[in-house]
Every structure is written in structure tokens, then in C-alpha cells.
Design a protein around this motif. Sequence first.
Motif, PDB file in Angstrom:
ATOM      1  N   ARG A 154       0.841  -1.210   0.000  1.00  0.00           N
ATOM      2  CA  ARG A 154       0.000   0.000   0.000  1.00  0.00           C
ATOM      3  C   ARG A 154       0.864   1.243   0.000  1.00  0.00           C
ATOM      4  NH1 ARG A 154      -3.186  -3.307   3.422  1.00  0.00           N
ATOM      5  NH2 ARG A 154      -2.196  -2.442   5.268  1.00  0.00           N
ATOM      6  N   LEU A 155       1.938   1.248   0.798  1.00  0.00           N
ATOM      7  CA  LEU A 155       2.841   2.410   0.829  1.00  0.00           C
ATOM      8  C   LEU A 155       3.489   2.638  -0.532  1.00  0.00           C
ATOM      9  CD1 LEU A 155       4.566   1.956   4.298  1.00  0.00           C
ATOM     10  CD2 LEU A 155       2.903   3.694   3.644  1.00  0.00           C
ATOM     11  N   VAL A 156       3.870   1.571  -1.202  1.00  0.00           N
ATOM     12  CA  VAL A 156       4.465   1.691  -2.536  1.00  0.00           C
ATOM     13  C   VAL A 156       3.457   2.282  -3.514  1.00  0.00           C
ATOM     14  CG1 VAL A 156       5.316   0.357  -4.507  1.00  0.00           C
ATOM     15  CG2 VAL A 156       6.207  -0.096  -2.230  1.00  0.00           C
ATOM     16  N   LEU A 157       2.213   1.807  -3.471  1.00  0.00           N
ATOM     17  CA  LEU A 157       1.183   2.332  -4.368  1.00  0.00           C
ATOM     18  C   LEU A 157       0.900   3.809  -4.101  1.00  0.00           C
ATOM     19  CD1 LEU A 157      -1.380  -0.579  -4.677  1.00  0.00           C
ATOM     20  CD2 LEU A 157       0.191   0.292  -6.395  1.00  0.00           C
ATOM     21  N   VAL A 158       0.838   4.194  -2.836  1.00  0.00           N
ATOM     22  CA  VAL A 158       0.622   5.605  -2.503  1.00  0.00           C
ATOM     23  C   VAL A 158       1.796   6.447  -2.990  1.00  0.00           C
ATOM     24  CG1 VAL A 158       0.460   7.230  -0.579  1.00  0.00           C
ATOM     25  CG2 VAL A 158      -0.936   5.184  -0.582  1.00  0.00           C
ATOM     26  N   GLY A 159       3.017   5.947  -2.801  1.00  0.00           N
ATOM     27  CA  GLY A 159       4.203   6.667  -3.263  1.00  0.00           C
ATOM     28  C   GLY A 159       4.216   6.838  -4.775  1.00  0.00           C
ATOM     29  N   LEU A 160       3.847   5.779  -5.494  1.00  0.00           N
ATOM     30  CA  LEU A 160       3.783   5.874  -6.954  1.00  0.00           C
ATOM     31  C   LEU A 160       2.724   6.881  -7.396  1.00  0.00           C
ATOM     32  CD1 LEU A 160       4.166   2.168  -8.092  1.00  0.00           C
ATOM     33  CD2 LEU A 160       5.771   4.037  -8.455  1.00  0.00           C
ATOM     34  N   GLY A 161       1.594   6.883  -6.722  1.00  0.00           N
ATOM     35  CA  GLY A 161       0.537   7.846  -7.048  1.00  0.00           C
ATOM     36  C   GLY A 161       0.996   9.273  -6.835  1.00  0.00           C
ATOM     37  N   LEU A 162       1.685   9.513  -5.715  1.00  0.00           N
ATOM     38  CA  LEU A 162       2.199  10.855  -5.448  1.00  0.00           C
ATOM     39  C   LEU A 162       3.257  11.262  -6.467  1.00  0.00           C
ATOM     40  CD1 LEU A 162       2.454  10.791  -1.556  1.00  0.00           C
ATOM     41  CD2 LEU A 162       0.797  12.029  -2.957  1.00  0.00           C
ATOM     42  N   ALA A 163       4.120  10.324  -6.849  1.00  0.00           N
ATOM     43  CA  ALA A 163       5.152  10.628  -7.849  1.00  0.00           C
ATOM     44  C   ALA A 163       4.520  10.959  -9.198  1.00  0.00           C
ATOM     45  CB  ALA A 163       6.119   9.453  -7.982  1.00  0.00           C
ATOM     46  N   LEU A 164       3.495  10.212  -9.590  1.00  0.00           N
ATOM     47  CA  LEU A 164       2.803  10.498 -10.851  1.00  0.00           C
ATOM     48  C   LEU A 164       2.120  11.859 -10.803  1.00  0.00           C
ATOM     49  CD1 LEU A 164       1.256   7.048 -11.768  1.00  0.00           C
ATOM     50  CD2 LEU A 164       3.046   8.276 -12.987  1.00  0.00           C
ATOM     51  N   ALA A 165       1.505  12.181  -9.672  1.00  0.00           N
ATOM     52  CA  ALA A 165       0.834  13.475  -9.538  1.00  0.00           C
ATOM     53  C   ALA A 165       1.850  14.615  -9.606  1.00  0.00           C
ATOM     54  CB  ALA A 165       0.062  13.536  -8.229  1.00  0.00           C
ATOM     55  N   ALA A 166       3.005  14.444  -8.965  1.00  0.00           N
ATOM     56  CA  ALA A 166       4.038  15.476  -9.006  1.00  0.00           C
ATOM     57  C   ALA A 166       4.580  15.642 -10.419  1.00  0.00           C
ATOM     58  CB  ALA A 166       5.167  15.125  -8.034  1.00  0.00           C
ATOM     59  N   GLY A 167       4.778  14.538 -11.128  1.00  0.00           N
ATOM     60  CA  GLY A 167       5.262  14.613 -12.507  1.00  0.00           C
ATOM     61  C   GLY A 167       4.264  15.301 -13.414  1.00  0.00           C
ATOM     62  N   ALA A 168       2.983  14.982 -13.243  1.00  0.00           N
ATOM     63  CA  ALA A 168       1.951  15.622 -14.063  1.00  0.00           C
ATOM     64  C   ALA A 168       1.862  17.103 -13.737  1.00  0.00           C
ATOM     65  CB  ALA A 168       0.605  14.948 -13.828  1.00  0.00           C
ATOM     66  N   GLY A 169       2.025  17.459 -12.477  1.00  0.00           N
ATOM     67  CA  GLY A 169       1.990  18.871 -12.081  1.00  0.00           C
ATOM     68  C   GLY A 169       3.153  19.658 -12.653  1.00  0.00           C
ATOM     69  N   SER A 170       4.338  19.048 -12.685  1.00  0.00           N
ATOM     70  CA  SER A 170       5.495  19.770 -13.228  1.00  0.00           C
ATOM     71  C   SER A 170       5.376  19.940 -14.735  1.00  0.00           C
ATOM     72  CB  SER A 170       6.798  19.053 -12.870  1.00  0.00           C
ATOM     73  OG  SER A 170       6.877  17.825 -13.558  1.00  0.00           O
ATOM     74  N   ILE A 171       4.818  18.938 -15.412  1.00  0.00           N
ATOM     75  CA  ILE A 171       4.620  19.058 -16.862  1.00  0.00           C
ATOM     76  C   ILE A 171       3.569  20.120 -17.157  1.00  0.00           C
ATOM     77  CG2 ILE A 171       3.731  17.851 -18.896  1.00  0.00           C
ATOM     78  CD1 ILE A 171       5.104  15.338 -17.810  1.00  0.00           C
ATOM     79  N   ALA A 172       2.497  20.146 -16.377  1.00  0.00           N
ATOM     80  CA  ALA A 172       1.441  21.137 -16.585  1.00  0.00           C
ATOM     81  C   ALA A 172       1.965  22.548 -16.316  1.00  0.00           C
ATOM     82  CB  ALA A 172       0.252  20.832 -15.688  1.00  0.00           C
ATOM     83  N   GLY A 173       2.883  22.696 -15.368  1.00  0.00           N
ATOM     84  CA  GLY A 173       3.457  24.010 -15.064  1.00  0.00           C
ATOM     85  C   GLY A 173       4.315  24.533 -16.200  1.00  0.00           C
ATOM     86  N   GLN A 174       4.923  23.637 -16.965  1.00  0.00           N
ATOM     87  CA  GLN A 174       5.764  24.062 -18.078  1.00  0.00           C
ATOM     88  C   GLN A 174       4.950  24.436 -19.299  1.00  0.00           C
ATOM     89  OE1 GLN A 174       8.400  20.810 -18.745  1.00  0.00           O
ATOM     90  NE2 GLN A 174       9.586  21.177 -16.897  1.00  0.00           N
ATOM     91  N   ALA A 175       3.700  24.022 -19.344  1.00  0.00           N
ATOM     92  CA  ALA A 175       2.877  24.250 -20.518  1.00  0.00           C
ATOM     93  C   ALA A 175       2.287  25.652 -20.555  1.00  0.00           C
ATOM     94  CB  ALA A 175       1.753  23.223 -20.565  1.00  0.00           C
ATOM     95  N   VAL A 176       2.538  26.459 -19.540  1.00  0.00           N
ATOM     96  CA  VAL A 176       1.994  27.812 -19.507  1.00  0.00           C
ATOM     97  C   VAL A 176       2.717  28.655 -20.548  1.00  0.00           C
ATOM     98  CG1 VAL A 176       1.717  29.862 -18.078  1.00  0.00           C
ATOM     99  CG2 VAL A 176       1.413  27.600 -17.088  1.00  0.00           C
ATOM    100  N   ALA A 177       1.952  29.337 -21.366  1.00  0.00           N
ATOM    101  CA  ALA A 177       2.537  30.170 -22.422  1.00  0.00           C
ATOM    102  C   ALA A 177       3.095  31.455 -21.818  1.00  0.00           C
ATOM    103  CB  ALA A 177       1.481  30.498 -23.464  1.00  0.00           C
ATOM    104  N   GLU A 178       4.189  31.914 -22.382  1.00  0.00           N
ATOM    105  CA  GLU A 178       4.766  33.181 -21.951  1.00  0.00           C
ATOM    106  C   GLU A 178       4.036  34.318 -22.641  1.00  0.00           C
ATOM    107  OE1 GLU A 178       8.939  33.263 -22.575  1.00  0.00           O
ATOM    108  OE2 GLU A 178       9.295  31.408 -21.499  1.00  0.00           O
TER     109      GLU A 178
END
Length: 142
Positions: A56-80
Amino acid sequence: MSTVALSTGRITAPRSEARTTGGATAVRPTASARPAAVREGSDRPATRMRLTRRGRLVLVGLGLALAAGAGSIAGQAVAEAPIAEQATTTVVVGPGDSLWTIAQGIAAPGEDVRDVVSGLAELNELDGLGLQVGEELLLPAS
């Protein structure tokens, strides 16, 4: 003991084992009497998978890592914001001219010449500070 009766094409359920304990008869199904799901093509009984605490801890960690990765990609998509057009003039580089001497000539009183050199290099998209004689440079209009 338990027995299994076989007939043509049919398997009947095993019989229960009876025990006598102090005058009372207790009937308990034997281990083989309990129905066991069998995997297709295997003699081993199918077991339910159980998720351990570590799993369960591994699954929660993977979920958090995926959410952080998606958040960082979404942050880069902002147009200047588009760069505002700037009024410019041009100057032709003469013998002995450098970006520094040109910047000194156009710098306002009290303005740091280093900032003007940096602004000229950015405006003209220059990689280095070296200039060629006859090259045209853009200067901000004053």
C-alpha cells in the motif's frame, strides 16, 4: 478420513469426517471437503491476492510521484506573454567599436553600462561580445 466417489464424468463432494468427543458427535468438514477454486490448467488452488502494508505504501508513493510529474509538466505548458515591440534604430559597427563603447554612447546618465551591454546583446541575439566591422546592430530608440 475423507473419500471421494467417482462416477463417469462426475466428481461428488468429499464426505465429512465425524469425531466423537465425550458422548457428542461433532461433524467437521475436512480440509479437502472445502471447495477450492482451481486455476485453469493448474493443480494449485487459486488464492486471493492480499495487499500488504508495504505494498500500500508503494502504491501511494507511486501515485504521489505520478501526480508530481503531471503537475510539473502542466506548469511548463503555460505560455509566456508576448514580447512587446520596442522602437529601435540601427548603427553600423566601425573599426575599433565594441559592444562596450557603443553601450557607453547610448547609456543614460547614472545607468550601469553593464546593463546596457546585456540589453544590446539580448536585443541583437548575440552569443558573444565580439562584433564584426560593417555589422548592423539594433539600438533601442531614445
